[in-house]
Design a protein around this motif. Sequence first.
Motif, PDB file in Angstrom:
ATOM      1  N   UNK A 190      43.228  29.071  42.363  1.00 11.88           N
ATOM      2  CA  UNK A 190      43.192  29.318  40.962  1.00 11.88           C
ATOM      3  C   UNK A 190      42.029  29.764  40.461  1.00 11.88           C
ATOM      4  N   UNK A 191      42.071  30.828  39.480  1.00 11.19           N
ATOM      5  CA  UNK A 191      40.699  31.196  39.054  1.00 11.19           C
ATOM      6  C   UNK A 191      40.873  31.821  37.592  1.00 11.19           C
ATOM      7  N   UNK A 192      41.395  30.949  36.572  1.00  8.07           N
ATOM      8  CA  UNK A 192      41.634  31.399  35.270  1.00  8.07           C
ATOM      9  C   UNK A 192      40.807  32.243  34.593  1.00  8.07           C
ATOM     10  N   UNK A 193      39.590  31.907  35.006  1.00 10.47           N
ATOM     11  CA  UNK A 193      38.382  32.532  34.375  1.00 10.47           C
ATOM     12  C   UNK A 193      37.946  33.887  35.020  1.00 10.47           C
ATOM     13  N   UNK A 242      41.195  37.505  50.190  1.00 16.34           N
ATOM     14  CA  UNK A 242      40.057  38.555  49.955  1.00 16.34           C
ATOM     15  C   UNK A 242      39.550  38.499  48.928  1.00 16.34           C
ATOM     16  N   UNK A 243      40.344  38.517  47.694  1.00 14.09           N
ATOM     17  CA  UNK A 243      39.648  38.258  46.269  1.00 14.09           C
ATOM     18  C   UNK A 243      38.875  37.055  46.071  1.00 14.09           C
ATOM     19  N   UNK A 244      39.314  35.794  46.520  1.00 12.33           N
ATOM     20  CA  UNK A 244      38.524  34.562  46.544  1.00 12.33           C
ATOM     21  C   UNK A 244      37.370  34.687  47.145  1.00 12.33           C
ATOM     22  N   UNK A 245      37.244  35.507  48.174  1.00 14.36           N
ATOM     23  CA  UNK A 245      35.815  35.466  48.855  1.00 14.36           C
ATOM     24  C   UNK A 245      34.705  36.176  47.970  1.00 14.36           C
ATOM     25  N   UNK A 246      35.013  37.077  47.085  1.00 13.45           N
ATOM     26  CA  UNK A 246      34.282  37.846  46.212  1.00 13.45           C
ATOM     27  C   UNK A 246      34.118  37.048  44.654  1.00 13.45           C
ATOM     28  N   UNK A 247      34.808  35.964  44.365  1.00 20.30           N
ATOM     29  CA  UNK A 247      34.715  35.580  43.272  1.00 20.30           C
ATOM     30  C   UNK A 247      33.765  34.466  43.052  1.00 20.30           C
ATOM     31  N   UNK A 248      33.142  34.433  42.050  1.00 17.52           N
ATOM     32  CA  UNK A 248      31.996  33.469  41.792  1.00 17.52           C
ATOM     33  C   UNK A 248      32.512  32.094  42.149  1.00 17.52           C
ATOM     34  N   UNK A 249      31.797  31.224  42.911  1.00 19.14           N
ATOM     35  CA  UNK A 249      32.420  29.836  43.308  1.00 19.14           C
ATOM     36  C   UNK A 249      33.020  28.858  42.241  1.00 19.14           C
TER      37      UNK A 249
END
Length: 741
Positions: A606-609, A724-731
């Motif tokens: 989950x990454x609401x930001x 895939x998206x998770x790999x490129x999102x800021x941790x």
Amino acid sequence: MRELLFCLIYGFAVITYFIGFTVLHNGSRKNRIDQLYFISAVFSAGWSLFIALVLIQTDVDRAALLRAAGVFHIFGLLICITNMMIYWSDVRSRVKRWTAGFVWLGILLYPFMIQKKNVIFEMTAYGMSFRIKPGIWSVAYTVFCMIVALNLLLLIICMLRKSIRKREKIVAYALMLCVCIVVVGCALDTTVQMAGYAAVPVSTIGQFAAQMVLYRIYQFYNKSRVTLENMSEFVYYSVDEPVFLFDEAEKLCIVNNGATMFLGMSAPECCKLRLNDIFVLARDAFRFQGNKNRVEARCWQNNNICSISIDKIYDDYKDIIGYIVIVHDVTERVHMLESLAQEKQRADKANEAKGAFLANMSHEIRTPINAVMGMNEMILRECEDETILEYAGNIQDASRTLLVLINDILDFSKIESGMLEVVEEAYSLKALLGTLKAECSMRAEDKGLDLIFDVPQDTPNILLGDEVRVRQVLLNILTNAIKYTMKGNVTLKVAYRKIKEREIEITFAVKDTGIGIKKENIGRLFGKFDRIDEEQVHAIEGTGLGLSIVDKLVKLMNGTLTVESVYGEGSTFTVCLCQQVIGEETVGCLSEKKREGRRKDIPVFIAPKARILVVDDNKVNLTVIKALLRKTKVQVTCVETGKECLEYAAKESYDVILLDHMMPVMDGIETLEALKKMPDNQCKDAAVIALTANAMAGVREMYLDKGFNDYLAKPIEGTVLEQLIMRYLPEEYVTKNKEQE
Ligand code: ADP
């Protein structure tokens, strides 16, 4: 008169010597007939010389001495001529021995023949003359000469009887003439004197004439055997290639039949031409460094394209005496090469068109499947109704099968047209085997089969190779093993062998306890669209393309694929590949943990930001992506064109941009290029992922080359997209979902 006769006979001697030496010089010293002719010429010349000297003597003693030398040469000449005739006549050995032996009897006669008391010397108007005193020696000598003459005639008769060819007959008649001249000469020698006339050395003149006839026979004989001189003549006229001989002044002097035919002119007409009248060549074509030159030129007369070799000919002092020009007509070859080049160009164009068509097809087919699968996944995620979920499950299975089929056909076409290349990169064997196991275990479980992965723990883990292709090969074989096994198990056994310091030969053996393959069918396994044992496998889904692709991929990776099978008991497919090893890491223990069925309603993270920009000209695709990412709570902005993408990127910052490739006006690649050049780009740090329906083998590398961070093929699977998206999102934005790890 005396001096005149002396000069004449002396002249005979000189001529005969000269001819003898020429024969020996020009001929082969090892050739028997050349040797014999030379010796006979020496004896003949000796005979003439000493008899000429006798003529001018006034002193009888000296004349007797010189006559003795002359008679010696007469006997020598007889021996030589007899041997030459034996050589030419090729008679039976008995006749040969008799004739050759008899002529040597002359040696016995010789001492008596030269004794002064047996010879009468007298001075005549023609000079000093001599004759043998009548008596026993004169009779003996006459009988000896007659028998020698008869022997020679006997040889000639034998020769005539045996001769099959015309030239042999001519030689025989000429020899007969030769013998007759000598006999007549000798006969006249004595009869003239008997008639009371002053003795003339007619026999000496006769033997010279006979020697000349013999020389003609020798020449004629030589012409009818292959020698270096006549061979070049035969070769010259028999070669089909046009040959032109130019003299030192570059004037054409000799042409062969090939040349006259090539130019369509008579030899005298040809000889009026110069080299640049025949070929489109510069005037100085003969001026070149070295001995040989090869040029290509068109012929003025017939417009043929020729490859011309020009050789300089030198005399003994290395001065140029002429040029040999040999012409190879290459018109047909050149035309053939031209048409081959045109064919190749056409084939290349067709190949390009085929490639474009395939990419297009891939795109066109995948786009609707993407919509079907995406929407279906939404139903699977959100629907609670069991019956509808079952229907959606069926849709998912069918669309996956359809997808595999399309992938196979596209891959196969790409391999067939030679457009597939192996791309080597470092990969983790453990990860590869892990995903394989995860993918296959569900299917195996569904069929109640045990799926065993037997991997030695010390197997090197980080290898250099084409991970995608290795995976594709193993997945295909494992899927087949599961497909064609009804009960029992499927085992993947990995083994490796070190072949160099940092290189291993790794073997993947997939063994099943399935239906097996008949021995006679094993050879057909890798044929395209060939499903063997139809009655057994018709109920099992398949196209007969999988193994054909596997075989080609393994070959592309320089590996081997072998099959062992017992019909009704099971099969083992073994793939053997050489891979470079990177680092010391080993595979270790493959996790035995069974993958829990993923709960579709719970996202991977989950990454609401997080902010994501999705660019796709297809509205349904945008809806699918948006829906697939809904549970992750990321902020998704959708745009339909490259232009809009640039506008949004200039205004706001995004963490990931999902960029479709095939879009009208400005495609994904052009958009990315423009994005990179844009000064006010707010998304400089964003990962740009190519999102495309062009899923042809090898496109991933192409996208990475063009500057994309990653690549995602349509139809998009929810989990794959999330991961895939998770790999490129800021941790710091990402909250991973423990349940889904
Ligand atoms: P398909 O799509 O039909 O599986 P493949 O090229 O993968 O095409 O295989 C070709 C044929 O080889 C299959 O139709 C099947 O008859 C046979 N085959 C492949 N793998 C196995 C196996 N593990 N056991 C028995 N038969 C097999």
